[in-house]
Design an enzyme around this catalytic site. Structure first.
Site, short mmCIF file in Angstrom:
data_model
loop_
_atom_site.label_atom_id
_atom_site.label_comp_id
_atom_site.label_asym_id
_atom_site.label_seq_id
_atom_site.Cartn_x
_atom_site.Cartn_y
_atom_site.Cartn_z
N TYR A 40 0.46 -1.98 -0.04
CA TYR A 40 0.15 0.33 0.08
C TYR A 40 0.78 1.30 0.16
CZ TYR A 40 -3.94 -2.76 1.16
OH TYR A 40 -5.50 -3.98 0.70
N SER A 41 1.72 1.46 1.43
CA SER A 41 2.39 2.36 1.53
C SER A 41 3.28 2.85 -0.29
CB SER A 41 3.40 3.01 2.80
OG SER A 41 1.83 2.48 3.67
N SER A 51 6.04 -4.82 5.30
CA SER A 51 6.88 -5.66 5.89
C SER A 51 6.55 -6.57 5.29
CB SER A 51 5.73 -5.86 7.09
OG SER A 51 5.50 -5.10 7.80
N GLU A 96 -8.75 -5.29 9.40
CA GLU A 96 -7.29 -5.54 10.24
C GLU A 96 -7.59 -4.33 11.35
OE1 GLU A 96 -3.35 -4.18 9.16
OE2 GLU A 96 -3.99 -2.48 9.20
C1 LIG Z 1 6.28 -1.56 11.93
C2 LIG Z 1 5.62 -0.69 10.04
C3 LIG Z 1 5.04 -1.54 9.30
C4 LIG Z 1 4.56 -1.40 8.14
N1 LIG Z 1 4.06 -2.12 7.54
C5 LIG Z 1 3.68 -1.67 5.92
C6 LIG Z 1 2.72 -2.94 5.54
O1 LIG Z 1 3.38 -4.48 5.24
N2 LIG Z 1 2.97 -2.40 3.69
C7 LIG Z 1 2.53 -1.28 3.85
O2 LIG Z 1 1.83 -0.81 2.35
N3 LIG Z 1 2.67 -0.02 4.69
C8 LIG Z 1 3.22 -0.63 6.14
N4 LIG Z 1 4.15 0.07 7.07
C9 LIG Z 1 3.33 2.23 6.71
C10 LIG Z 1 2.22 3.09 7.47
O3 LIG Z 1 1.19 1.75 6.82
C11 LIG Z 1 2.26 4.30 7.41
O4 LIG Z 1 3.78 4.47 7.99
C12 LIG Z 1 1.47 4.77 8.02
O5 LIG Z 1 0.15 4.51 6.76
C13 LIG Z 1 1.55 6.18 7.96
O6 LIG Z 1 2.36 6.49 6.29
P1 LIG Z 1 3.27 7.54 6.74
O7 LIG Z 1 4.53 6.59 6.98
O8 LIG Z 1 3.84 8.23 5.44
O9 LIG Z 1 3.31 8.81 7.64
P2 LIG Z 1 2.21 10.92 7.29
O10 LIG Z 1 0.89 10.02 6.81
O11 LIG Z 1 3.28 11.29 6.49
O12 LIG Z 1 1.89 10.33 9.09
C14 LIG Z 1 3.17 11.35 9.56
C15 LIG Z 1 2.85 11.81 10.48
O13 LIG Z 1 1.14 13.06 10.28
C16 LIG Z 1 0.34 12.30 11.38
N5 LIG Z 1 -0.92 12.63 9.49
C17 LIG Z 1 -0.29 12.83 8.53
N6 LIG Z 1 -1.91 12.94 8.19
C18 LIG Z 1 -2.72 13.48 9.42
C19 LIG Z 1 -4.18 14.10 9.20
N7 LIG Z 1 -5.00 13.77 7.96
N8 LIG Z 1 -4.34 14.72 10.55
C20 LIG Z 1 -3.62 13.97 11.79
N9 LIG Z 1 -2.80 13.41 11.68
C21 LIG Z 1 -1.79 13.33 10.22
C22 LIG Z 1 0.47 11.29 11.24
O14 LIG Z 1 -0.64 11.22 11.95
C23 LIG Z 1 1.90 11.07 11.39
O15 LIG Z 1 2.10 11.55 13.06
C24 LIG Z 1 4.03 0.46 7.97
C25 LIG Z 1 4.65 0.87 8.75
C26 LIG Z 1 5.41 0.80 9.98
C27 LIG Z 1 5.84 1.17 11.38
#
Ligand SMILES: Cc1cc2nc3c(=O)[nH]c(=O)nc-3n(C[C@H](O)[C@H](O)[C@H](O)COP(=O)(O)OP(=O)(O)OC[C@H]3O[C@@H](n4cnc5c(N)ncnc54)[C@H](O)[C@@H]3O)c2cc1C
Lengths: 356, 403
Positions: B127-128, B160, B243
């Site tokens: 996804y991400s 992951s 989930e």
């Molecule tokens: C251990 C781990 C495993 C993972 N495994 C997978 C996986 O298998 N597959 C996959 O696809 N992804 C995976 N992810 C990714 C995960 O889904 C994303 O990291 C998550 O959705 C956040 O996106 P970002 O990292 O781009 O952070 P951002 O979206 O940039 O967020 C950064 C900060 O801004 C805040 N923020 C952003 N938008 C808003 C809003 N509208 N309102 C308030 N606050 C906001 C967030 O809460 C966060 O605190 C994994 C992440 C981790 C840490």
């Protein structure tokens, strides 16, 4: 397995909620809150007509013979409406006599409690404090001398179940010689508390007081947890409603993310607790070996949540929330009562820890 | 309310124990198989006997048992005691299987559900992307239909288990002209092919459980799509729902709390077991209140689901609630570790659903509880969902505009 409410239980809650909506809306709560004695004859009579006086009193003694869970569901509904009145003390007096009385004692007192012809209350804390049966300090006997504190609606009560040293229970009736009642300036004006003095006051010990004391304690903890669940849920609702109507910067304040997140956090504090209250209440009648533990955890957890959410509710309302005018203070102060009555959360956490 | 803890359940416990006695550990030639092979052999038998894959239809390789939280609990307890393999964990069983059961074609269910619940086939979730996390629908990885197959180009991140997975379920932009959310499709991709380049990323725990995945002219057949073209967003919402709802995690929370109690028994405060320190007991007691609430909240939701009732508001908050509790547990665990809390977890991996053993395990839990709060929608995003969908508060203006 079914972890849910029966249709009858849902109906019971709806019936009580419907009654309160008509007979105990916030304006009425306020009138009673501001009144001299906090006791509203008409409201209490109406509750008795619904059968709330003897829900958990056995049928053979004129009650409805329901379970603690049913009683707790009513307590939750009353808590949601911040219903003023003597429900808690009355229910506990009935439970104590049902659990500890001889057959003759039950015959004598329970039918009148079930109809509400007589009002009951409980007097547990002695002069040195201590809500737990093992802390009770008043010397037992055919005549009692001393003081009990924080007795709900003692002014109105016709009979008071008194906790005595060693965990016994005695009944003192209205008009008994040497009985003296004086009201405290309680913070929760929906549930008034009094000091009760005895001086060589005749009392009758319940036949098997000791086992009954634990059940009385646990049922009380469950009812307070249920009241707190109802009250805390209402606080979340009030705050959410307000956020949907109040405008600042040209928009509804609920669209501001900081506030939205605070409201979400409040909901997360409260909503997951429903099952714990149900379980603790259910355990009283069906899982005796876990009842004391579940009741202690539920009381500690729910009354803490209610207090926190009560504070958050004041904040979410801004200046108006801090006024005497606002209804928020009614629930806020109910939370203070729920937290303290029958012992602080810390006391019950410590008790629960003994089971780990 | 009927929790009949009585005879029926004790008898059931006996049945589970008897099954385990007869079937685990494996004997004879089978005892010589690898760990993973043994798990497969055993799971097949446990599914046949009705103890695993209980919510999966028989037609797709499950045991199709009536949902019953107490029986589930008994199975977990008895399997745990016997150290027998339980249901296959992982994103495939948690997210892909429920999605296929909900939205998949018959042949897709036939092909993938069975091997996935057995633990034979593993998945990763694509996804991400570097530019698309919380705002997932802004994703850019492209999929084009060329002849009878998709050609996919782009990059996924934080994936992951991508280094182990057989397949990826993936969100891909296939309709570039369509409006943001309507341009996405849900594709299934074979990970073992030349266009896929998996590069490990080191996590703060020191291990590499997630990866960058570069997709360069990656191919997948035309019908390896779940839902129709442009429906990928909706399809992925079913998975996210699963989930967030995964009720089983309440029992993981309970296991974690029991582990914390053990840690408190073993740790010392002033020469005494920490569990005897009143301050520690109070903190443990507070956590117990949250943990038990979460547990019975799970029971309540399961019963509501079985009766076809909508559990309401609560369904939006399970993830935030369980990550909040995991945080509280992590903080107390770190305090109990005392000076050992200055040590490195020494490459302990993320712990999912198990109580850690020993200091390195708890140190890793201290960190990985944060990962869980971010993965699958951050805590803030959960609060948005609770506030808007659960409590009905007005939508976020910035998010509205970006649609
Ligand atoms: C251990 C781990 C495993 C993972 N495994 C997978 C996986 O298998 N597959 C996959 O696809 N992804 C995976 N992810 C990714 C995960 O889904 C994303 O990291 C998550 O959705 C956040 O996106 P970002 O990292 O781009 O952070 P951002 O979206 O940039 O967020 C950064 C900060 O801004 C805040 N923020 C952003 N938008 C808003 C809003 N509208 N309102 C308030 N606050 C906001 C967030 O809460 C966060 O605190 C994994 C992440 C981790 C840490």
């Amino acid at each position: 397995m079914d972890f849910g409410l029966t249709e009858e239980q849902q109906l019971l809650q709806q019936t009580v909620a419907g009654f309160l909506e008509n007979e105990c809306p916030p304006v009425r709560v306020r009138e009673i809150f501001e009144s001299e004695d906090g006791f509203d004859e008409t409201l209490w009579k109406g509750m008795l007509e619904l059968g709330l006086g003897g829900l958990a009193i056995p049928e053979e003694y004129g009650g409805a013979g329901l379970e603690i869970l049913d009683l707790a569901l009513v307590a939750e509904t009353l808590g949601a409406a911040a219903t003023p009145g003597p429900f808690l003390g009355h229910a506990l007096a009935g439970l104590a006599i049902a659990a500890g009385g001889s057959d003759a004692q039950k015959q004598r007192w329970l039918p009148a409690l079930a109809t509400g012809d007589r009002l009951g209350s409980v007097a547990l804390v002695g002069e040195d404090g201590g809500w737990l049966p093992e802390e009770w300090s008043l010397a037992p006997g055919a005549a009692l001398t001393g003081k009990q504190r924080f007795v709900p609606f003692a002014h109105q009560a016709d009979l008071i179940v008194v906790g005595t040293a060693g965990g016994g229970l005695s009944v003192v009736e209205r008009g008994a010689p040497g009985l003296e009642v004086s009201a405290y300036p309680g913070v929760d004006r929906t549930r008034r508390v009094c000091e009760v003095g005895f001086s060589s006051t005749p009392a009758e010990a319940l036949e098997s007081g000791a086992g009954a004391a634990d059940r009385l304690r646990d049922a009380g903890l469950v009812l307070l947890a249920a009241d707190a669940l109802g009250g805390a849920s209402r606080c979340v609702e009030m705050s959410v409603e307000y956020a949907k109507t109040r405008e600042q910067f040209g928009v509804k304040i609920g669209s501001f993310q900081a506030l939205k997140h605070q409201l979400a956090d409040m909901a997360v504090e409260v909503e997951p607790c429903r099952g714990l209250v149900w379980y603790a209440a259910h355990a009283m009648d069906h899982v005796p070996e876990e009842a004391a533990h579940a009741a202690a955890v539920a009381k500690a957890h729910l009354t803490d949540r209610f207090m926190q959410v009560g504070r958050d509710t004041v904040e979410a309302h801004g200046g108006i929330g801090f006024t005497w005018e606002s209804d928020v203070q009614v629930w806020f102060k109910r939370a203070m009562f729920d937290r303290a009555f029958l012992g602080q959360p810390a006391v019950h956490r410590e008790r629960a820890a003994a089971d780990w | 309310m009927d929790l009949s803890y009585g005879a029926e359940y004790e008898q059931y416990r006996g049945e589970v124990a008897a099954f385990l006695k007869a079937n685990w550990p494996l004997e004879g030639d089978e005892a010589g198989l690898s760990h993973a092979e043994q798990a497969l052999v055993f799971r097949k038998r446990a599914i046949e006997a009705g103890f695993l894959a209980r919510s999966i239809p028989k037609a797709y390789g499950g045991s199709e048992q009536p949902a019953d939280a107490l029986r589930g609990q008994i199975i977990r307890e008895e399997f745990g005691k016997a150290h027998a393999p339980g249901d296959a964990r992982g994103i495939g069983t948690m997210m892909l299987v429920p999605t296929l059961l909900d939205r998949g074609e018959e042949w897709q269910k036939q092909k993938w559900v069975g091997p996935t619940v057995l633990g034979e086939t593993t998945w990763c979730q694509g996804y991400s992307e570097p530019g698309s996390g919380s705002d997932l629908a802004s994703l850019k990885t492209r999929g084009e239909l060329v002849g009878d197959g998709w050609v996919i180009n782009g990059q996924k991140i934080w994936t992951s288990g991508a280094h182990r997975a057989d397949y990826m379920f993936c969100l891909v932009r296939t309709e570039p002209e369509a409006q943001k959310h309507a341009g996405i499709s849900y594709l299934l991709i074979d990970m073992k092919q030349p266009g896929i380049d998996v590069r490990p990323l080191k996590m703060m725990t020191g291990t590499s459980e997630f990866n960058e995945v570069f997709l360069n002219d990656v191919k997948t057949p035309k019908d390896w799509i779940v839902g129709k073209r442009g429906e990928g967003w909706l399809v992925s919402r079913t998975t996210l729902k699963h989930e967030r709802n995964s009720i089983g995690d309440a029992s993981a929370t309970e296991a974690l709390f029991k582990g914390l109690l053990d840690l408190a028994r073993r740790s010392k405060r002033g020469g005494q077991p920490a569990i005897e320190d009143p301050a520690v007991r109070q903190r443990l007691g507070e956590i117990e209140g949250y943990m038990l609430s979460h547990k019975y909240s799970g029971y309540r939701q399961l019963s509501a689901q079985l009766k076809g009732e909508n559990p309401g508001l609560i369904a939006t908050m399970n993830k935030l609630n369980s990550t909040n509790i995991a945080h509280r547990i992590a903080k107390l665990a770190l305090d109990l570790l005392g000076d050992d809390g200055m040590l490195d977890p020494q490459g302990q991996g993320a712990l999912m659903g198990m109580a850690p053993k020993g200091a390195p395990g708890w140190l890793s839990q201290y960190m990985s509880s944060l990962g869980v709060a971010i993965a699958g929608g951050t805590a803030n995003i959960q609060r948005n969902v609770i506030g808007e969908r659960g409590l009905g508060l007005p939508r976020d203006m910035a998010v509205q505009r970006s649609k």
